[in-house]
Design a protein around this motif. Structure first.
Motif, mmCIF file in Angstrom:
data_model
loop_
_atom_site.group_PDB
_atom_site.id
_atom_site.type_symbol
_atom_site.label_atom_id
_atom_site.label_comp_id
_atom_site.label_asym_id
_atom_site.label_seq_id
_atom_site.Cartn_x
_atom_site.Cartn_y
_atom_site.Cartn_z
ATOM 1 N N THR A 279 0.835 -1.211 0.000
ATOM 2 C CA THR A 279 0.000 0.000 0.000
ATOM 3 C C THR A 279 0.866 1.255 0.000
ATOM 4 O OG1 THR A 279 -1.754 -1.168 1.179
ATOM 5 C CG2 THR A 279 -1.795 1.237 1.244
ATOM 6 N N VAL A 280 1.863 1.282 0.848
ATOM 7 C CA VAL A 280 2.750 2.453 0.917
ATOM 8 C C VAL A 280 3.518 2.618 -0.391
ATOM 9 C CG1 VAL A 280 4.751 3.425 2.105
ATOM 10 C CG2 VAL A 280 2.937 2.327 3.424
ATOM 11 N N THR A 281 3.984 1.512 -0.949
ATOM 12 C CA THR A 281 4.756 1.581 -2.196
ATOM 13 C C THR A 281 3.915 2.121 -3.344
ATOM 14 O OG1 THR A 281 6.110 -0.288 -1.470
ATOM 15 C CG2 THR A 281 6.144 0.239 -3.813
ATOM 16 N N THR B 288 1.268 3.974 -3.158
ATOM 17 C CA THR B 288 0.963 5.383 -2.913
ATOM 18 C C THR B 288 2.146 6.270 -3.286
ATOM 19 O OG1 THR B 288 -0.495 4.736 -1.099
ATOM 20 C CG2 THR B 288 0.195 7.024 -1.176
ATOM 21 N N VAL B 289 3.328 5.887 -2.877
ATOM 22 C CA VAL B 289 4.511 6.701 -3.156
ATOM 23 C C VAL B 289 4.803 6.747 -4.655
ATOM 24 C CG1 VAL B 289 7.010 6.861 -2.820
ATOM 25 C CG2 VAL B 289 5.515 6.321 -0.887
ATOM 26 N N GLY C 27 -3.857 5.204 -3.324
ATOM 27 C CA GLY C 27 -3.254 4.527 -2.166
ATOM 28 C C GLY C 27 -4.292 4.084 -1.159
#
Length: 398
Positions: A115-117, A119-120, A135
């Motif tokens: 999820t973080v990847t 989004t970034v 994200g």
């Protein structure tokens, strides 16, 4: 590799998801209006694969998650189907709930990292707020189901652990109850044997003597002793039965015998043993006949009583000596009787008396011995010796 057989409920879930996805596809309801590859029917490929993995959600959760992840990624290159997305969230949830403990720990962290990847990456690529929305959606279909599955699994494991503790507690309680019943039955057996065996042995000896000797005086004396022991034995039986029955509170149980009653016990035993040629002597070597704890006095009394009973049944003619002594922290009891063949009538023995005496001493943490010995004059005698511990505090209070 042969996959395990799917669970029946999982087949229903998979069929429901597939039918729902087909209905959405037939009405042209897609997640996005544009698609990267393939015609509209290409949406059915990820849908079918995801439905198949939904059927394996419980039987093979790891395989279902890996293949389902590829299917959801492939679905992004088509128009997309809402049923495929919903089934993927359930596959993630099932992988955490039904997978191995290691998988259950790793999947939430992996989904959070994905999820973080995502989004970034989209935030760097698009550089607008839409990347944050992507994200959030990614977290809702991957990270949120994983966290929900972890919570459910933790609750299930806690419930299983509580159930196991309850079963263990119930098992221990049942074992304690069984041990308590066995211990109580052993105690009742000892009390019944010690209270009645002496009287029944005397009855057996004197009735045998009355039948074998054709002398009116001897027969009358034997019948007198038989009657006295019968009455006393019945009284002891009534007392024991009264203790075992539920009392209404009006009648208090009789007090347990103590060492103060040894004189009467020895006198009675001497009268019973007279036809057998036995002389019973009490030798109390204690300087001060101080009171002792009730369990110690009861055990000592019963040991003397059973030893005299055994002497009446088995001992050869001669002297039976009962000796009491008390030293620092201990009370010792010794009963010696002639050892050898008995010419007169005898009574049968079962060995329960020795077992009961030993159990009484062991329960108090003492030492018990019963064996033939040779005295200073070279005569063979049977000796019963018991050493019962007495706490110094009990001696001071006495």
């Amino acid at each position: 590799m042969t996959l395990p057989r799917p669970h029946r409920i999982d087949l229903y879930i998979a069929a429901t998801g597939l039918v729902g996805g087909l209905i959405l596809w037939s009405f042209g309801l897609f997640v996005t209006g544009d698609h990267v590859i393939g015609p509209r029917w290409a949406t059915l490929i990820p849908l079918t694969v995801m439905a198949a993995m939904e059927a394996l959600r419980r039987a093979a959760p790891r395989t279902a998650l890996l293949v389902g992840t590829l299917a959801i990624v492939g679905d992004q290159f088509t128009n997309g189907n809402l049923a495929t997305v919903l089934m993927f969230t359930d596959v993630v949830y099932a992988a955490v709930v039904y997978g191995t403990p290691a998988q259950a720990r790793r999947i939430p962290y992996t989904m959070g990292l994905i999820t973080v990847t995502v989004t970034v990456v989209f935030l760097v690529w698009w550089q607008n707020a839409i990347a944050l929305l992507v994200g959030v959606i990614t977290g809702m279909i991957s990270f949120l189901p994983a966290i929900t599955g972890a919570i459910v699994r933790n609750h299930r494991e806690a419930a299983d652990a509580a159930r196991l503790r309850a079963e263990q507690t119930a098992l221990l309680a049942e074992m304690d109850r069984t041990q308590a019943v066995v211990a109580e039955r052993s105690r009742m057996a000892r009390e019944l044997h010690d209270m009645v065996a002496n009287h029944l042995s005397a009855i057996a000896i004197h009735s045998t003597a009355a039948l074998s000797l054709d002398e009116p005086a001897t027969t009358r004396q034997a019948l007198t002793v038989i009657r006295e022991n019968s009455v006393e034995g019945l009284a002891e039986m009534r007392r024991l039965i009264g203790l075992l029955r539920d009392s209404s509170g009006d009648t208090e149980p009789a007090a347990a015998p103590t060492l103060a009653g040894l004189d009467a016990l020895v006198a009675q035993s001497a009268a019973n043993a007279e036809p057998s040629g036995l002389v019973v002597v009490l030798d109390d070597t204690r300087e001060h006949a101080r009171g002792l704890p009730a369990p110690v006095e009861l055990a000592a009394y019963r040991i003397v009583q059973e030893s005299l009973t055994n002497a009446l049944k088995h001992a050869a003619p001669g002297e039976v000596r009962v000796t009491l002594g008390q030293g620092p922290g201990a009370l010792w009891v010794r009963v010696t009787s002639p050892y050898g063949e008995r010419p007169g009538p005898t009574a049968p023995g079962s060995g329960a008396g020795l077992v009961g005496m030993r159990e009484r001493v062991v329960l108090l943490g003492g030492v018990f011995e019963a064996a033939p010995v040779t005295d200073d004059e070279g005569r063979k005698r049977w000796r019963v010796r018991a050493e019962l511990p007495v706490d110094a505090s009990d001696e001071e209070r006495a």
